[in-house]
Design a protein around this motif. Structure first.
Motif, PDB file in Angstrom:
ATOM      1  N   GLU A  35       0.829  -1.210   0.000  1.00 36.99           N
ATOM      2  CA  GLU A  35       0.000   0.000   0.000  1.00 36.99           C
ATOM      3  C   GLU A  35       0.862   1.258   0.000  1.00 36.99           C
ATOM      4  OE1 GLU A  35      -3.833  -1.878   2.387  1.00 36.99           O
ATOM      5  OE2 GLU A  35      -2.432  -0.590   3.463  1.00 36.99           O
ATOM      6  N   THR A 203      -2.256   4.816  -3.259  1.00 38.25           N
ATOM      7  CA  THR A 203      -3.340   3.846  -3.403  1.00 38.25           C
ATOM      8  C   THR A 203      -4.429   4.099  -2.367  1.00 38.25           C
ATOM      9  OG1 THR A 203      -2.240   2.264  -1.904  1.00 38.25           O
ATOM     10  CG2 THR A 203      -1.777   2.074  -4.277  1.00 38.25           C
ATOM     11  N   HIS A 204      -4.057   4.715  -1.238  1.00 39.30           N
ATOM     12  CA  HIS A 204      -4.986   4.977  -0.150  1.00 39.30           C
ATOM     13  C   HIS A 204      -4.735   6.370   0.418  1.00 39.30           C
ATOM     14  CE1 HIS A 204      -4.996   0.593  -0.378  1.00 39.30           C
ATOM     15  NE2 HIS A 204      -6.129   0.582   0.292  1.00 39.30           N
TER      16      HIS A 204
END
Length: 246
Positions: A35, A203-204
């Motif tokens: 992540e 991604t986050h």
């Protein structure tokens, strides 16, 4: 049946404050391998404080728990912690005019950190230049390299694109994605005010409202007119797949 590995970082009921300001309230959050998280929020919303807490550095006020790979942060000896997480501050402070090459050599902690190709961050031509004679953007890319050569699977970076021109912002975004993808078990946590860059690099997203409230999720869930308006207190306009403040 083999159990899933613990998250690289996990917070439970984490509170952060500065003076009378409650920055983060009850943060239950985890960072898993693969992540790339970006912290977003207004100035003084607590992004740097949270990054420092995640790195195990002092913050004005803190309560709750942080674990690295399932082990409480405070139980990690310093040498082992250096093999797990690397920290890049918002702005480097150099006391000595070391050449870039020597500074990177001194930043290595384990053999896995020696694989960095300086050309990927466009700093190969700076190798013999003293760090005290670099521009802000050049020094910031060298700081990213310092964190990378440490060889830790987790990199915590405060404003990695500060002082970067648009071309180098794109280079850093591509570098971040490649750094996580090239080896299993890696993750990034960074901060930025540039939502266009966040959309490319992360991604986050973990959004801090600055009053204790927070929201975490995939980048596509938080980069939208409504959530960005709530986070930053202004209107946002979609433009070419990105978002711009109005």
């Amino acid at each position: 049946m083999q159990a899933d590995p613990p998250p690289l970082i996990e917070t439970r009921a984490l509170d952060l404050w500065a003076g009378e300001r409650h920055l983060v309230d009850g943060l239950d959050w985890r960072v898993n391998a693969g992540e790339r998280w970006c912290l977003i929020g207004r100035n003084a919303s607590g992004k740097s404080s949270l990054l420092r807490a995640l790195a195990g550095l002092p913050v004005p006020g803190r309560q709750g728990s942080i674990a690295w790979q399932g082990r409480p942060q405070g139980e990690w000896p310093a040498a082992e912690a250096a093999c797990l997480r690397a920290w890049m501050p918002q702005q480097a402070t150099d006391r000595f005019a070391l050449p870039v090459r020597r500074l990177l050599e001194l930043s290595r902690v384990q053999v896995e950190g020696s694989e960095l190709d300086l050309a990927t961050l466009d700093i190969a031509d700076l190798a013999d230049r003293p760090v005290t004679r670099l521009s802000g953007g050049e020094r910031q890319r060298v700081a990213i390299a310092q964190a990378a050569v440490q060889g830790a699977p987790v990199m915590l970076m405060d404003e990695p694109i500060a002082f970067q021109d648009p071309a180098h912002q794109g280079l850093v975004a591509r570098w971040c994605a490649d750094w996580v993808a090239r080896r299993p078990g890696r993750a990034l946590v960074m901060s930025s005010h540039d939502m266009h860059w966040v959309a490319r690099a992360a991604t986050h997203v973990l959004a801090l409202h600055g009053d204790g409230r927070w929201r975490a999720g995939p980048v596509q869930d938080l980069l939208g007119a409504k959530p960005l308006g709530e986070i930053f207190g202004c209107e946002w306009l979609a433009a070419g797949g990105s978002w711009l403040p109005v």
